[in-house]
Structure formats: structure tokens, C-alpha cells
Write a protein that holds these residues in place. Structure first.
Motif, short mmCIF file in Angstrom:
data_model
loop_
_atom_site.label_atom_id
_atom_site.label_comp_id
_atom_site.label_asym_id
_atom_site.label_seq_id
_atom_site.Cartn_x
_atom_site.Cartn_y
_atom_site.Cartn_z
N TYR A 143 0.57 -1.28 -21.91
CA TYR A 143 -0.32 -0.98 -20.79
C TYR A 143 0.36 -0.08 -19.76
N ILE A 144 1.60 -0.43 -19.39
CA ILE A 144 2.32 0.37 -18.39
C ILE A 144 2.60 1.77 -18.91
N PHE A 145 2.99 1.88 -20.20
CA PHE A 145 3.37 3.18 -20.72
C PHE A 145 2.17 4.09 -20.92
N LEU A 146 1.00 3.51 -21.14
CA LEU A 146 -0.21 4.34 -21.22
C LEU A 146 -0.68 4.74 -19.82
N LEU A 147 -0.48 3.87 -18.83
CA LEU A 147 -0.82 4.22 -17.46
C LEU A 147 0.14 5.28 -16.91
N VAL A 148 1.41 5.19 -17.28
CA VAL A 148 2.42 6.15 -16.84
C VAL A 148 3.00 6.79 -18.10
N PRO A 149 2.31 7.80 -18.66
CA PRO A 149 2.75 8.35 -19.94
C PRO A 149 4.13 9.00 -19.89
N GLU A 150 4.66 9.27 -18.69
CA GLU A 150 5.99 9.86 -18.59
C GLU A 150 7.03 9.00 -19.30
N TYR A 151 6.88 7.67 -19.25
CA TYR A 151 7.82 6.78 -19.94
C TYR A 151 7.78 7.02 -21.45
N VAL A 191 5.85 5.22 -9.06
CA VAL A 191 6.74 4.26 -8.40
C VAL A 191 6.12 2.87 -8.42
N PHE A 192 4.84 2.76 -8.07
CA PHE A 192 4.21 1.44 -7.98
C PHE A 192 4.16 0.76 -9.34
N ARG A 193 3.82 1.51 -10.38
CA ARG A 193 3.74 0.89 -11.69
C ARG A 193 5.14 0.56 -12.22
N SER A 194 6.13 1.30 -11.76
CA SER A 194 7.51 0.94 -12.10
C SER A 194 7.92 -0.35 -11.39
N LEU A 195 7.44 -0.53 -10.15
CA LEU A 195 7.69 -1.79 -9.45
C LEU A 195 7.09 -2.96 -10.24
N VAL A 250 17.44 -0.97 -15.63
CA VAL A 250 18.29 -0.05 -14.87
C VAL A 250 17.62 1.31 -14.67
N PRO A 251 17.04 1.96 -15.71
CA PRO A 251 16.37 3.24 -15.45
C PRO A 251 15.18 3.11 -14.52
N MET A 252 14.48 1.97 -14.57
CA MET A 252 13.35 1.78 -13.66
C MET A 252 13.82 1.72 -12.21
N TYR A 253 14.87 0.97 -11.95
CA TYR A 253 15.42 0.92 -10.59
C TYR A 253 15.84 2.32 -10.13
N ALA A 254 16.53 3.06 -11.02
CA ALA A 254 17.00 4.39 -10.64
C ALA A 254 15.82 5.33 -10.37
N LEU A 255 14.75 5.22 -11.16
CA LEU A 255 13.58 6.06 -10.94
C LEU A 255 12.94 5.77 -9.59
N ILE A 256 12.81 4.50 -9.26
CA ILE A 256 12.23 4.14 -7.96
C ILE A 256 13.07 4.69 -6.83
N GLN A 257 14.39 4.58 -6.94
CA GLN A 257 15.27 5.12 -5.90
C GLN A 257 15.12 6.63 -5.78
N ARG A 259 0.83 -1.21 0.00
CA ARG A 259 0.00 0.00 0.00
C ARG A 259 0.85 1.25 0.00
N LEU A 260 1.97 1.20 0.70
CA LEU A 260 2.90 2.33 0.72
C LEU A 260 3.43 2.60 -0.68
N ALA A 261 3.85 1.56 -1.37
CA ALA A 261 4.34 1.73 -2.74
C ALA A 261 3.22 2.20 -3.66
N HIS A 262 2.00 1.73 -3.43
CA HIS A 262 0.87 2.09 -4.28
C HIS A 262 0.51 3.57 -4.15
N GLY A 263 0.96 4.20 -3.07
CA GLY A 263 0.65 5.62 -2.86
C GLY A 263 1.27 6.53 -3.91
N ASN A 264 2.33 6.09 -4.57
CA ASN A 264 2.94 6.86 -5.65
C ASN A 264 2.75 6.06 -6.93
N ALA A 265 1.86 6.54 -7.80
CA ALA A 265 1.46 5.75 -8.97
C ALA A 265 2.65 5.43 -9.86
#
Length: 644
Positions: A430-438, A242-246, A366-373, A234-240
Motif C-alpha cells: 500500500y505504501i509503495f503504491l502510494l509513494v511509487p518512488e520507493y 514525508v508523511f507516508r514515510s512517517l 534507516v533509509p526512511m529516517y534519512a529521507l525524512i531528514q 498537518r504540517l507533516a501531511h503537507g509533504n506526501a
């Protein structure tokens, strides 16, 4: 509440980190741990498969049982390990984990040296579970440590080095385990000695890791793994984002597990090779991952560039599909050794597909891990990583079950690879449409690397946190995309409402959450709504991009700045915000395909400036909002244009 300490001056490149104490001891500690995990597991698997009787552990079940026991602690204890890594100093946690590893390897040495299989198998199975616990405890601190010692410009390179080191260590551990256990008369003793020696080496390396403060020393540990696991998710889900990157990273582990688990079957049943061919496939895959991980820093201008993620996802699907095509076209053949396998040209296409697929996975992860951090709060970062480890374990278990079900239903290994590659395309979209920043960063990366040679100077002036207004001259229809490529953070732009009617570009800017603005006399409601939305961007602590000229230049010259920026800053001041203004100047873009050069106009004659023309962005020091009158900002931008 503790946050990340300022990092030292950035290393000139990722390899230079290996000469610095803040990184090198940590790198070699995690390298030793990954190598030891795999040396132990592979040697144990080979021993059960080839040296012990079937009664103690059937060879066909050995890999499954050992793998399941190793993954089980990730499900049971990841939540607790994340709390410990946030509550305690990370150096203390790392050294404690390395002490545990020495103890586990001492017990494993007893198991390997015992003359009785009745003792060997239970002891070594127990050690497998404990080594899984060792990795569970180390995982959150491993990825939470890096942002405390590396700056934003080093984070991608640091993660790339760690990923590269991990896969090289896995490869070397497997090779060493197989070679040592096969030594006549001394195999088990050699494995026992090697495991103990590597554990001690890892502990000595951990002693040199610099001490760091705890990020959340007041945290109260919840020892209930079920409730804490749910709380972490739930903590991770609080940041959309971050969670979708997970979820994206966990999908990569699903994808990789399908391929890695099928290498023995692929080598034997499809490629008709011996065990050395299976080992070669692992070598090729590991080298591909390592190369992709290291390539991230080169392609990202030393920022956390998540635009590489869609590029990696595309490669994973394209080369996965091509791998199926290459395998389907192979003729039947008798069993062959390594030399004969390499002598057949068709097999080189298979290895190229595997290498490029793995390279793409490195670009993806690698960029996904760095973004989460970067985006996770420092006080909760290890718990977010722990949530990722839980998801990874679940996805890897699911990959085994689904691949097993498909194979049991009569599908072939190449067909399983094809289904996985096609599913990757669907999951990625699906992930890239949910998180258009990617997707937006991918477009920006492509424009700044493939269409233009984009050079940025002064990007250190863009604030790494907090609200700021970015003001820039307006030369072309793609100015906003180039600014996206230069910024390590997302930017919300205020843009002329007419640009939203331009095909493709309008869709992209809507996807980016750009704010349309119309002249007050033309649409008073849209005018007021634009200023309210701009104020909300700053109140949320984000970057706001403005082109104060009010439109794209028609003669290549800087036009007078209008008063909209002053109104936005006055509104921010009334909200109690201190908002810096960062002046920027796009250079050498006039006359390119996307500028309004007359008489042809914009987007006519694509190569009128030649292919891959050089353009630049000059960024000046931030100006306090109180000193950012339109005329003063115009003079600063003009000075930047003259600097080019």
C-alpha cells in the motif's frame, strides 16, 4: 530563516564519524541515554516481579504499567518538544535534557535505596514517567541534529550508526539492569549508582557537542499539546512522501513491538526455554537490527537509498512467515536451559529467522529516517520528527491492544507473528503504491547491483537542490533506470512515446511520471504537451532527464543531439529560471541484454555479455543553460565517453 550549514568534507565511512567531534559526542550522549532508560526500566521491572510483594504492583501488570507510563509523555509532550528543538539551539536542548536526566536519576536513587515499598513503587513509577519525558524531549533533537552536521552522502551512515548504537545500548541496558538488581544485598544500591553514573557520563559527553544555531529562533511556542499535535500532523501531511514515510516508520515500530513484547511468552510457552532463552532472543534481535542499520551505507553507495526500503519490507514478511513455519514444526519438550536450547538444530532456524527479520527491519527503517531528514524543511524538521514520535506511540499502543486481543481470542504467539508478517506485506504494498518512488528506487537498486556492476563517477555534480537538466547518451531500454540509481534525487524523464508500449518497462516509466514525447509531425498535441510538462518540472525545482539523441543508438555510437534541450532551456529562461545542465555518459552498456545490438535486437540472449557485467556512468561538471547549445553538449558527452 535558517537552513542547514554546509557539512565538512565527508568522512570516508560511517565508522570514521566516531573520530569526529561533530558526531562522536552526540553518538555517545544518545547511547548513554538509551542505555540508562533501559537499565532503569528493566531493573525496576525485575525488582517488582521478583523482590516486592504482590500488593504493591502485581508482577503480571508490572511490564504493562511501566511501559505505559514511559510511552505516555510521547503522546502528551512530543508536540512541545519539537517546537523547542526548532526554536532553541540543539546543543542547548541536549544539555538541558541531560541535566534533567541527572535530576531524575537522583530521585530514582532515593527510590531504589528507600527501605519502604510504599515509597519505592510510587517514586520509581514517577521516575519512569519522567524518563519517558526525557526521551520525548531528546527524540526530535536527536534526528534533527544529524542533517545539520552531516552531508547527504553521510546521512544514511550516520543514521545507521545511531540506530545501531541505540539497539546495542538497549541490549546492554537490559542486561546490566538484570544483573545489577540481582546482586545479593547490593542490587538496588548498584542500580542507583549505575543510573547516576551513566547520566553524568551522558552530560559530560553532551558538553563536547559543538554549538549549532537554532533553525527557527523566531518560532512562538504553542503550549497546548492537543492543538500543536494536530498542527504537527498537518504540517507533516503537507509533504506526501514525508508523511507516508512517517507512517511507514510507525508501522515498523508496530511490527517490532509485536515481536519484542512476545519474546518472554515465546521463550517459555513455545520454545520451552528459561529466562536466559528469552534474553538470547533479545540479543539475536538486537544484533540483527544493528547489522541491518550498518549495512545500509554499504548497499546505498553512501546516498540516501530508499530502494532498500522495499527490500527490507520483503525480508520482514518472508522471514516472519518462515519463523511461523519453524515454530509450528517444533515438538513438545520439557523446560530447558540455554545450553540444551542451543543444542537443538531446529532452534537455530528460529534464531536465523529472528536475526534476518531484524536485519530487514534495519534496512527498512534507516533509509526512511534519512529521507525524512533530507526532505523536511530545516526550520520545521524537529516538529516533523515530533509528529513521527506521536504516531510511533499510537502505533505501539495499537500493537499491544491488537496482539492482546488476538491472544485473548485464543490465537497462539506464532499465529500472531504470522498475521503480523502478512499484514506487513499488505501495508508495504500500500505504501509503495502510494509513494511509487520507493518501488522505482528498489527496481533501480536491483538493476544496478544484481544485473550489472554499476560504477558511478562524478555524482557530486548532480545538484542537491533546485532545477537542473540531465543530458545523457541513449544506449539501452534501461538507461533511465540506471540514471535513477545514480541520482540522490528523483528524476522526471522525457521519453519516446513508443517505450511506454514495452511490457513492464512502460508501466515502470508511467509510475515514474515520465513524460511521453512524439515527433511534431506525428502528434503535434503530444509534442507541445511534452514541452509544457518539462517546463513545469523545472518550475517546481526538480530534475529533468533528457536523451537528446532522440532514440536508442543502433550501432553503439553517439548520435547527433537534437534541438529539444535548447527549446526547454529557452522556455526556462523565459520563466526567469537559471537552469544548469549536467552532461552524463553511460559506458560499456552497448551490447548488453537491453541494448539494440544487431541482428538479435534488444532483450534477446540474456547472457550474451555474461552475468553481472560491468557498466558505468561518467558525470561531468554542470554547464550554465546559456552555454548549453546541443553541439556543445554533444561534445561534452563525447569527452566523457572517451574518459572511461
Amino acid at each position: 530563516m535558517t537552513t542547514d550549514a554546509p557539512a565538512p568534507a565527508a568522512a570516508p565511512n560511517q565508522f570514521a564519524l566516531l573520530g569526529q567531534r561533530r558526531f562522536a559526542p552526540f553518538f555517545w550522549t544518545q547511547f548513554a541515554g538509551a542505555a540508562n532508560d533501559n537499565l532503569f526500566k528493566f531493573a525496576f521491572t525485575v525488582m517488582v516481579t521478583y523482590q516486592l510483594g504482590v500488593a504493591w504492583l502485581p508482577p503480571a501488570m508490572a511490564g504493562l504499567v511501566i511501559g505505559a507510563l514511559f510511552i505516555l509523555p510521547f503522546l502528551l509532550f512530543s508536540a512541545t518538544s519539537g517546537q523547542l528543538a526548532d526554536k532553541l539551539p540543539k546543543t542547548q536542548v541536549i544539555r538541558g535534557v541531560k541535566n534533567l536526566e541527572i535530576a531524575i536519576m537522583a530521585v530514582a536513587a532515593f527510590g531504589f535505596l528507600s527501605p519502604s515499598p510504599a515509597v519505592q513503587v510510587p517514586v520509581l513509577l514517577g521516575c519512569t514517567f519522567l524518563m519517558g519525558l526525557h526521551s520525548t524531549l531528546f527524540g526530535p533533537v536527536k534526528f534533527a541534529y544529524l542533517p545539520q552536521v552531516l552531508g547527504e552522502r553521510e546521512l544514511t551512515g550516520g543514521n545507521g550508526m545511531v540506530e545501531m548504537g541505540t539497539f546495542v545500548a538497549i541490549l546492554l541496558g537490559n542486561v546490566a539492569g538484570g544483573l545489577l538488581i540481582a546482586l545479593p544485598g547490593a542490587g538496588r544500591a548498584s542500580v542507583a549508582a549505575a543510573c547516576l553514573a551513566i547520566a553524568v557520563a551522558g552530560r559530560l559527553s553532551a558538553q563536547a557537542i559543538p554549538r549549532l544555531p537554532a533553525t527557527d529562533p523566531g518560532l512562538r511556542i504553542n503550549w497546548n499539546p492537543v492543538s500543536e499535535t494536530w498542527r504537527n500532523l498537518r504540517l507533516a501531511h503537507g509533504n506526501a512522501v514525508v508523511f507516508r514515510s512517517l507512517l511507514g516508520i510507525s508501522w515498523m515500530w508496530f511490527f517490532g513491538a509485536v515481536f519484542l513484547s512476545q519474546f518472554p511468552s515465546l521463550a517459555k510457552e513455545v520454545l520451552h526455554g528459561d529466562e536466559r532463552v528469552a534474553s538470547l532472543l533479545l540479543v539475536v534481535f538486537s544484533i540483527g537490527i544493528a547489522a541491518g542499520s550498518l549495512l545500509c551505507e554499504v548497499l546505498s553507495r553512501r546516498h540516501v537509498e530508499i530502494g532498500l526500503v522495499p527490500l527490507g519490507a520483503l525480508g520482514m514478511s518472508v522471514f516472519g512467515v518462515d519463523l511461523y513455519v519453524a515454530l509450528r514444526g517444533l515438538p513438545d519438550a520439557a523446560a530447558m536451559g540455554l545450553a540444551e536450547f542451543l543444542a537443538r538444530p531446529a532452534h537455530w532456524r528460529v534464531m536465523a529467522d529472528l536475526a534476518l527479520l531484524a536485519l530487514s527491519a534495519g534496512l527498512y527503517s534507516v533509509p526512511m529516517y534519512a529521507l525524512i531528514q533530507l526532505r523536511s524543511p530545516a526550520t520545521h524538521r524537529a516538529r516533523v520528527i515530533a509528529a513521527n514520535n506521536i504516531l510511533n506511540a499510537l502505533f505501539m499502543i495499537a500493537s499491544s491492544l491488537i496482539a492482546g486481543a488476538l491472544l485473548g481470542a485464543g490465537f497462539t504467539v506464532p499465529q500472531v507473528f504470522l498475521f503480523t508478517a502478512l499484514a506487513n506485506a499488505v501495508v508495504g504494498l500500500y505504501i509503495f503504491l502510494l509513494v511509487p518512488e520507493y518501488l522505482l528506487r528498489f527496481v533501480a537498486w536491483g538493476l544496478s547491483h544484481l544485473v550489472y556492476r554499476f560504477h558511478v563517477r562524478g555524482d557530486e555534480h548532480i545538484p542537491r537542490a533546485g532545477p537542473a537538466v540531465l543530458v545523457c547518451n541513449h544506449v539501452s531500454f534501461v538507461d533511465a533506470i540506471l540514471l535513477m540509481a545514480a541520482s540522490p534525487r528523483p528524476i522526471r524523464f522525457v521519453m519516446d512515446h513508443r517505450i511506454f508500449r514495452v511490457p513492464v518497462l512502460g508501466w515502470l516509466f508511467r509510475l515514474a511520471g515520465a513524460i511521453p514525447i512524439a515527433p511534431r509531425q506525428e502528434d503535434p498535441a503530444a509534442y507541445a504537451a511534452a514541452f509544457e510538462a518539462a517546463g513545469q518540472v523545472l518550475r517546481e525545482g526538480d530534475l529533468l532527464g533528457i536523451f537528446p539523441e532522440g532514440g536508442i543508438t543502433r550501432d553503439g555510437q553517439l548520435q547527433p543531439f537534437k534541438g529539444g534541450v535548447a527549446k526547454i532551456l529557452a522556455q526556462a529562461g523565459a520563466d526567469g529560471l537559471q537552469v544548469p545542465v549536467v552532461p552524463m555518459a553511460l559506458t560499456n552498456l552497448w551490447g548488453s541484454y537491453f541494448s539494440r545490438i544487431e541482428p538479435a535486437g534488444a532483450m534477446a540472449r540474456p547472457f550474451r555479455r555474461g552475468a553481472w557485467s560491468r557498466v558505468g556512468l561518467e558525470i561531468g561538471p554542470a554547464v550554465a543553460g546559456a552555454d548549453a547549445a546541443p553541439q556543445a553538449l554533444q561534445e561534452r558527452v563525447a569527452a566523457l565517453l572517451r574518459r572511461d
